[in-house]
Design a protein around this motif. Structure first.
Motif, PDB file in Angstrom:
ATOM      1  N   GLY A 149      21.608  36.635  37.630  1.00  0.00           N
ATOM      2  CA  GLY A 149      22.275  36.598  38.934  1.00  0.00           C
ATOM      3  C   GLY A 149      23.615  35.901  38.854  1.00  0.00           C
ATOM      4  N   VAL A 150      24.440  36.193  39.853  1.00  0.00           N
ATOM      5  CA  VAL A 150      25.758  35.572  39.959  1.00  0.00           C
ATOM      6  C   VAL A 150      25.926  35.078  41.387  1.00  0.00           C
ATOM      7  CG1 VAL A 150      28.250  36.002  39.951  1.00  0.00           C
ATOM      8  CG2 VAL A 150      26.802  37.088  38.218  1.00  0.00           C
ATOM      9  N   ILE A 151      26.347  33.827  41.519  1.00  0.00           N
ATOM     10  CA  ILE A 151      26.686  33.303  42.847  1.00  0.00           C
ATOM     11  C   ILE A 151      28.145  32.852  42.816  1.00  0.00           C
ATOM     12  CG2 ILE A 151      26.201  31.521  44.574  1.00  0.00           C
ATOM     13  CD1 ILE A 151      23.297  31.650  43.826  1.00  0.00           C
ATOM     14  N   ILE A 152      28.879  33.266  43.833  1.00  0.00           N
ATOM     15  CA  ILE A 152      30.281  32.843  43.981  1.00  0.00           C
ATOM     16  C   ILE A 152      30.379  32.105  45.311  1.00  0.00           C
ATOM     17  CG2 ILE A 152      32.676  33.624  44.114  1.00  0.00           C
ATOM     18  CD1 ILE A 152      31.650  36.321  42.837  1.00  0.00           C
ATOM     19  N   LYS A 156      28.972  22.974  41.214  1.00  0.00           N
ATOM     20  CA  LYS A 156      28.713  22.386  39.891  1.00  0.00           C
ATOM     21  C   LYS A 156      27.239  21.988  39.771  1.00  0.00           C
ATOM     22  CE  LYS A 156      33.483  20.809  39.720  1.00  0.00           C
ATOM     23  NZ  LYS A 156      34.401  19.668  39.919  1.00  0.00           N
ATOM     24  N   ALA A 157      26.702  21.387  40.845  1.00  0.00           N
ATOM     25  CA  ALA A 157      25.289  20.975  40.819  1.00  0.00           C
ATOM     26  C   ALA A 157      24.372  22.194  40.697  1.00  0.00           C
ATOM     27  CB  ALA A 157      24.957  20.184  42.087  1.00  0.00           C
ATOM     28  N   MET A 158      24.694  23.247  41.450  1.00  0.00           N
ATOM     29  CA  MET A 158      23.872  24.471  41.383  1.00  0.00           C
ATOM     30  C   MET A 158      23.897  25.049  39.972  1.00  0.00           C
ATOM     31  SD  MET A 158      24.998  26.346  44.945  1.00  0.00           S
ATOM     32  CE  MET A 158      24.097  27.879  44.726  1.00  0.00           C
ATOM     33  N   GLN A 159      25.107  25.061  39.372  1.00  0.00           N
ATOM     34  CA  GLN A 159      25.217  25.672  38.043  1.00  0.00           C
ATOM     35  C   GLN A 159      24.294  24.988  37.035  1.00  0.00           C
ATOM     36  OE1 GLN A 159      27.255  28.614  36.392  1.00  0.00           O
ATOM     37  NE2 GLN A 159      25.163  28.059  35.911  1.00  0.00           N
ATOM     38  N   VAL A 160      24.243  23.648  37.090  1.00  0.00           N
ATOM     39  CA  VAL A 160      23.390  22.924  36.142  1.00  0.00           C
ATOM     40  C   VAL A 160      21.924  23.305  36.358  1.00  0.00           C
ATOM     41  CG1 VAL A 160      22.593  20.627  35.460  1.00  0.00           C
ATOM     42  CG2 VAL A 160      25.019  21.023  35.916  1.00  0.00           C
ATOM     43  N   ASP A 161      21.505  23.362  37.612  1.00  0.00           N
ATOM     44  CA  ASP A 161      20.091  23.646  37.897  1.00  0.00           C
ATOM     45  C   ASP A 161      19.675  25.068  37.534  1.00  0.00           C
ATOM     46  OD1 ASP A 161      19.647  21.104  38.799  1.00  0.00           O
ATOM     47  OD2 ASP A 161      19.907  21.602  40.924  1.00  0.00           O
ATOM     48  N   ASP A 221      19.713  31.834  33.589  1.00  0.00           N
ATOM     49  CA  ASP A 221      20.792  32.803  33.351  1.00  0.00           C
ATOM     50  C   ASP A 221      21.495  33.220  34.640  1.00  0.00           C
ATOM     51  OD1 ASP A 221      20.513  32.718  30.619  1.00  0.00           O
ATOM     52  OD2 ASP A 221      19.064  34.362  30.568  1.00  0.00           O
ATOM     53  N   ILE A 222      21.625  32.260  35.531  1.00  0.00           N
ATOM     54  CA  ILE A 222      22.362  32.503  36.779  1.00  0.00           C
ATOM     55  C   ILE A 222      23.687  31.742  36.681  1.00  0.00           C
ATOM     56  CG2 ILE A 222      22.359  32.110  39.283  1.00  0.00           C
ATOM     57  CD1 ILE A 222      19.219  32.269  39.059  1.00  0.00           C
ATOM     58  N   ARG A 223      24.774  32.451  36.926  1.00  0.00           N
ATOM     59  CA  ARG A 223      26.097  31.811  36.902  1.00  0.00           C
ATOM     60  C   ARG A 223      26.531  31.478  38.315  1.00  0.00           C
ATOM     61  NH1 ARG A 223      30.075  34.640  36.015  1.00  0.00           N
ATOM     62  NH2 ARG A 223      29.277  36.751  35.804  1.00  0.00           N
ATOM     63  N   VAL A 224      27.088  30.276  38.496  1.00  0.00           N
ATOM     64  CA  VAL A 224      27.553  29.844  39.818  1.00  0.00           C
ATOM     65  C   VAL A 224      28.984  29.318  39.666  1.00  0.00           C
ATOM     66  CG1 VAL A 224      27.046  28.448  41.863  1.00  0.00           C
ATOM     67  CG2 VAL A 224      25.182  29.073  40.309  1.00  0.00           C
ATOM     68  N   ASN A 225      29.931  29.960  40.324  1.00  0.00           N
ATOM     69  CA  ASN A 225      31.332  29.529  40.242  1.00  0.00           C
ATOM     70  C   ASN A 225      31.937  29.480  41.639  1.00  0.00           C
ATOM     71  OD1 ASN A 225      31.980  29.476  37.214  1.00  0.00           O
ATOM     72  ND2 ASN A 225      31.000  31.475  37.441  1.00  0.00           N
ATOM     73  N   ALA A 226      33.099  28.848  41.728  1.00  0.00           N
ATOM     74  CA  ALA A 226      33.772  28.727  43.029  1.00  0.00           C
ATOM     75  C   ALA A 226      35.162  29.336  42.954  1.00  0.00           C
ATOM     76  CB  ALA A 226      33.881  27.261  43.424  1.00  0.00           C
ATOM     77  N   ARG A 264      30.989  36.221  31.766  1.00  0.00           N
ATOM     78  CA  ARG A 264      29.708  35.682  31.324  1.00  0.00           C
ATOM     79  C   ARG A 264      29.790  34.241  30.842  1.00  0.00           C
ATOM     80  NH1 ARG A 264      29.753  35.635  25.861  1.00  0.00           N
ATOM     81  NH2 ARG A 264      27.531  35.138  25.769  1.00  0.00           N
ATOM     82  N   PHE A 265      30.992  33.793  30.432  1.00  0.00           N
ATOM     83  CA  PHE A 265      31.128  32.427  29.925  1.00  0.00           C
ATOM     84  C   PHE A 265      31.741  31.482  30.976  1.00  0.00           C
ATOM     85  CE2 PHE A 265      32.278  29.514  26.226  1.00  0.00           C
ATOM     86  CZ  PHE A 265      30.954  29.308  25.861  1.00  0.00           C
ATOM     87  N   MET A 266      31.905  31.975  32.193  1.00  0.00           N
ATOM     88  CA  MET A 266      32.412  31.133  33.300  1.00  0.00           C
ATOM     89  C   MET A 266      31.202  30.510  33.983  1.00  0.00           C
ATOM     90  SD  MET A 266      35.819  31.498  33.822  1.00  0.00           S
ATOM     91  CE  MET A 266      36.075  31.182  35.562  1.00  0.00           C
ATOM     92  N   MET A 267      31.099  29.205  33.952  1.00  0.00           N
ATOM     93  CA  MET A 267      29.926  28.542  34.547  1.00  0.00           C
ATOM     94  C   MET A 267      30.345  27.255  35.248  1.00  0.00           C
ATOM     95  SD  MET A 267      27.110  29.136  31.536  1.00  0.00           S
ATOM     96  CE  MET A 267      25.662  28.967  32.562  1.00  0.00           C
ATOM     97  N   GLY A 268      30.066  27.169  36.545  1.00  0.00           N
ATOM     98  CA  GLY A 268      30.354  25.951  37.316  1.00  0.00           C
ATOM     99  C   GLY A 268      31.833  25.673  37.460  1.00  0.00           C
TER     100      GLY A 268
END
Ligand code: NAP
Length: 257
Positions: A134-137, A166-171, A176-181, A238-242
């Motif tokens: 999953g991906v969350i923006i 950032k907190a979501m990304q760590v959790d 395999d879920i990416r979370v970015n802003a 795929r390598f963008m995280m938090g």
């Protein structure tokens, strides 16, 4: 077709950046679930996507209402089977120095801009976790990084979004879920149009000073932010995280004078 076969739910997609992103995602092959509290705007976005040959459906919900968001998430899963990309875009502005802001106005900005990210994420993350994908923006703003006059509540809400991302990304990295802003500068949308008209005696002078603040000398377009969202949503990121992704005409890292 960078999102071929993906299902994307975008909140606040009845206007501005959300609408431009829904349109671009559909053009790139996504099945787009268009959320907005405003049914007229949401349905207009859907109609325009379908007219262009894309796939879209409208899901009504106020993103601050737990029951409405739970129903929206259930309906998204029922219709599309899954949500690959959640773009938490819905937001409102807040103007004023801290001492001028009434508690109800403060709470409203925090509710829409922060709780409005917490609730859709809360209801869709378990599905993403089960699929281990999953991906969350999350929609932040450059005001999370720089002090801007008379934006106390708005800056607090968008700073919270960045910290939350950032907190979501760590959790959720183990699933395999990416979370970015995304951190936009000033983008000419109905949101900014309203804010200019209600906050300044001379909107033309205000717009000139907003343009001067950005190194581009111009305000951004909703499509500029949509392109950034497309990158984050696609497998290319795929390598963008938090991470914060700035789409701001140079406002955060540049200085005009
Ligand atoms: P916009 O044109 O006003 O679009 C926002 C949409 O979200 C509107 O259709 C709005 O509906 C909807 N919405 C508001 N509250 C909602 C709720 N509780 N539940 C569901 N939908 C809701 O604004 P925009 O400029 O595209 O802004 C989109 C996002 O980008 C916001 O989070 C904003 O803070 C952020 N942003 C914008 C800029 C900019 O310069 N435009 C810069 C940085 C960040 P109503 O119109 O009925 O309220």
């Amino acid at each position: 077709m960078r999102l071929k076969g993906k299902v994307a739910l975008i909140t606040g997609a009845g206007s501005g950046i959300g609408r431009a992103t829904a349109t671009l995602f559909a053009r790139e092959g996504a099945h787009v679930l268009v959320n907005d509290v405003d049914a007229i705007g949401g349905e207009e976005t859907v109609a325009s996507i379908i007219k262009q040959g894309g796939e879209a459906a409208y899901l009504q919900a106020d993103v601050t209402d737990p029951d409405a968001v739970a129903s929206m998430a259930a309906e998204a899963i029922r219709r599309a089977g899954r949500v690959d990309v959640l773009f938490n875009n819905a937001g409102i502005s807040g103007v004023g120095m801290l001492h001028e802001i009434e508690p109800d106005a403060w709470d409203r900005v925090m509710r829409v801009n922060v709780r409005g990210i917490y609730l859709p994420s809360k209801h869709l993350l378990p599905h993403m976790m089960a699929r281990r994908s999953g991906v969350i923006i999350n929609m932040s703003s450059c005001v999370a990084e720089i002090g801007l006059a008379r934006r106390a509540s708005y800056a607090a809400s968008k700073g919270a979004v960045l910290a939350l991302t950032k907190a979501m990304q760590v959790d959720y990295a183990p699933y395999d879920i990416r979370v970015n802003a995304i951190l936009p500068g000033t983008i000419l949308t109905p949101f900014v149009d309203r804010y200019l008209k209600t906050s300044y005696e001379d909107p033309d002078a205000a717009i000139a000073s907003l343009k001067a603040r950005q190194l581009s000398g111009e305000l951004g377009r909703p499509e500029d932010v949509a392109q950034a969202a497309l990158f984050l949503a696609s497998d290319e990121a795929r390598f963008m995280m938090g991470s914060p992704l700035y789409v701001d005409g140079g406002v955060v890292f540049g200085k005009n004078a």
